[in-house]
Design an enzyme around this catalytic site. Structure first.
Site, PDB file in Angstrom:
ATOM      1  CG  HIS A  52       5.144   0.454  -9.394  1.00 35.70           C
ATOM      2  ND1 HIS A  52       5.983  -0.413  -8.735  1.00 35.70           N
ATOM      3  CD2 HIS A  52       4.271   0.872  -8.444  1.00 35.70           C
ATOM      4  CE1 HIS A  52       5.635  -0.508  -7.469  1.00 35.70           C
ATOM      5  NE2 HIS A  52       4.595   0.282  -7.262  1.00 35.70           N
ATOM      6  NE  ARG A  61      -2.278   6.651  -3.202  1.00 35.08           N
ATOM      7  CZ  ARG A  61      -1.327   5.846  -2.797  1.00 35.08           C
ATOM      8  NH1 ARG A  61      -1.529   4.549  -2.682  1.00 35.08           N
ATOM      9  NH2 ARG A  61      -0.138   6.301  -2.482  1.00 35.08           N
ATOM     10  CG  ASN A  93      -1.201  -0.030  -2.601  1.00 35.92           C
ATOM     11  OD1 ASN A  93      -1.413   0.251  -3.776  1.00 35.92           O
ATOM     12  ND2 ASN A  93      -0.312   0.613  -1.866  1.00 35.92           N
ATOM     13  CG  ASP A 132       6.183   3.056  -6.301  1.00 37.42           C
ATOM     14  OD1 ASP A 132       4.933   2.976  -6.261  1.00 37.42           O
ATOM     15  OD2 ASP A 132       6.914   2.654  -5.387  1.00 37.42           O
ATOM     16  N   GLY A 191       5.684   7.376  -0.043  1.00 36.33           N
ATOM     17  CA  GLY A 191       5.397   7.526  -1.467  1.00 36.33           C
ATOM     18  C   GLY A 191       5.377   8.967  -1.924  1.00 36.33           C
TER      19      GLY A 191
HETATM   20  C1  NCD Z   1       3.356   3.117  -2.361  1.00 39.20           C
HETATM   21  C2  NCD Z   1       1.971   3.663  -2.019  1.00 39.20           C
HETATM   22  O1  NCD Z   1       1.883   4.714  -1.349  1.00 39.20           O
HETATM   23  O2  NCD Z   1       0.985   3.119  -2.474  1.00 39.20           O
HETATM   24  N1  NCD Z   1       4.345   3.761  -1.519  1.00 39.20           N
HETATM   25  C3  NCD Z   1       5.648   3.927  -1.785  1.00 39.20           C
HETATM   26  O3  NCD Z   1       6.399   4.436  -0.919  1.00 39.20           O
HETATM   27  N2  NCD Z   1       6.151   3.567  -2.933  1.00 39.20           N
HETATM   28  C4  NCD Z   1       3.304   1.656  -2.145  1.00 39.20           C
HETATM   29  C5  NCD Z   1       4.515   0.944  -2.639  1.00 39.20           C
HETATM   30  O4  NCD Z   1       4.719   0.764  -3.840  1.00 39.20           O
HETATM   31  O5  NCD Z   1       5.307   0.512  -1.814  1.00 39.20           O
HETATM   32 ZN    ZN Z   2       6.047  -1.060  -3.443  1.00 46.98          ZN
HETATM   33 ZN    ZN Z   3       4.115   1.209  -5.540  1.00 49.34          ZN
HETATM   34 ZN    ZN Z   4       4.855  -1.647  -5.339  1.00 46.72          ZN
END
Ligand code: NCD
Ligand code: ZN
Ligand code: ZN
Ligand code: ZN
Length: 371
Positions: A52, A56, A86, A248, A263
């Site tokens: 995960h 960017r 995303n 993440d 994030g």
């Molecule tokens: C992630 C992001 O900034 O792309 N943000 C986060 O708080 N984890 C998106 C996500 O995985 O929800």
């Molecule tokens: Zn997420």
């Molecule tokens: Zn994420």
């Molecule tokens: Zn995610």
């Protein structure tokens, strides 16, 4: 090529092996009399995969690029990542997917999987290996608005960002259609409890180090950080209901964070924190192997994992203490809630498909592959 005297961390214990590597793949393991590179019994984790990661790039290359994120991965022992869609523009059509693929092929320092986002039009997604859907709000505007039942009926593996409501719906659809479902960043005790009840071979769950460690409201992330009872439930099910730890990694600039961006960067603390869990006996090394290597390998790629015929990816580590300092990150996002933490276990050498890509000082780029 022969790697000798490695103490390999597996779910069946730590095994002292010599490993024969041919064309970047594991050819054999055991004891061999031939000469080779002696690792002097160093502890080694095969196939470390972070499932995960947000790299960017594209129009957001000011905050991270595929180059900086994957360099960051290698510098802390991660040999494979799965990237989230995303981005801006998002990876949700063939043209952007191919652009992303080209960029990874040119720039990536580690092996990779590229997630494809489905929001509405289901006609696009055939031919893509990984599908990610967003059922609740987060960074980017990719909320799924289509027909979930129809999406699951295609039987393509689906990863979800969701709250418990969406998790319940998707678990039921996964069972109905026999579709593989990966639940990203599980964060509450109720989610764990629900998944535990319905879990089968097709359903996998992931947790992040920050949801395991950080108190409620201490960082702005999605999903929100939970209460103590939530963290306890997550710890209890590591290696059971929860199959995978993933970072993440979600880089933002300081300015964006001030404006409330969700994030935190995590790829450079992902292996170090989980290693620390094992060295300080919060989890077993057997469980560590499952959570960051064997399970993610099984979920994302038939080329990865510690078996004959799979890629020869090895992260050689040492039981040594060091202090997290985000100023030294390879990521452009140079902050961390774990700054100043004393962690046990450092990365000494990283081998990707038989080649040394990190020797403790320098990171080397080889041609990387889609997993
Ligand atoms: C992630 C992001 O900034 O792309 N943000 C986060 O708080 N984890 C998106 C996500 O995985 O929800
Ligand atoms: Zn997420
Ligand atoms: Zn994420
Ligand atoms: Zn995610």
């Amino acid at each position: 090529m022969l790697f000798k005297n490695l103490n390999v961390v597996t779910s069946r214990g730590i095994k002292n092996w010599d490993i024969l590597v041919e064309n970047g793949k594991i050819r054999d393991m055991g004891r061999f009399s031939a000469k080779g590179t002696d690792f002097n019994g160093s502890m080694t984790i095969p196939s470390v995969i972070d499932m995960h990661v947000h790299c960017r790039d594209f129009s957001q290359d000011y905050k991270e690029t595929i180059e900086t994120a994957t360099k960051a991965a290698i510098s802390k022992g991660v040999t494979g990542i799965v990237e989230m869609p995303n981005t801006a523009p998002p990876v949700n059509n063939k043209e952007i997917f191919e652009k992303r693929r080209t960029l990874f092929k040119e720039k990536s320092y580690c092996d990779y999987g590229i997630n494809f986002s489905v929001t509405e039009d289901l006609s696009f997604f055939n031919g893509y290996k990984f599908i990610k859907i967003f059922l609740t709000e987060t960074t980017g505007k990719l909320l799924f608005k289509g027909d979930l039942d129809r999406l699951f009926s295609y039987k393509k593996p689906i990863a979800i960002h969701s709250d418990i409501k969406g998790i319940k719906e998707c678990v039921k659809l996964s069972i109905k259609h026999g579709t593989k479902l990966h639940v990203c960043h599980v964060s509450t005790k109720d989610e764990v409890k629900f998944i535990k009840k319905y879990k089968n071979e097709n359903i996998t769950a992931e947790v992040t180090p920050h949801h395991l460690l950080l108190p409620k409201d201490s960082e702005n992330v999605k999903p929100d950080l939970g209460e103590k009872e939530d963290r306890e439930a997550l710890w209890k099910e590591l290696g059971k209901t929860i199959d995978v730890i993933a970072s993440d990694h979600a880089p933002h600039t300081g300015e964006e964070k001030k404006r409330g961006a969700y994030g935190i960067p995590g790829i450079e603390t992902f292996l170090p924190l989980t290693l620390d869990f094992a060295f300080r006996k919060k989890i077993s090394f057997e469980n560590l192997a499952l959570l960051i290597s064997e399970n993610p390998s099984k979920i994302v790629s038939d080329k990865k994992g510690f078996e004959i015929g799979k890629d020869a990816d090895f992260t050689v580590i040492e039981e040594k203490e060091w202090i997290v300092d985000s100023r030294k990150f390879c990521s452009k996002s140079k902050f961390s809630p774990f700054d100043g933490m004393n962690l046990k276990g450092i990365v000494k050498t990283v081998i990707l498909r038989g080649k040394t890509v990190y020797d403790g000082k320098k990171i080397k780029k080889i041609n990387c592959k889609e997993m």
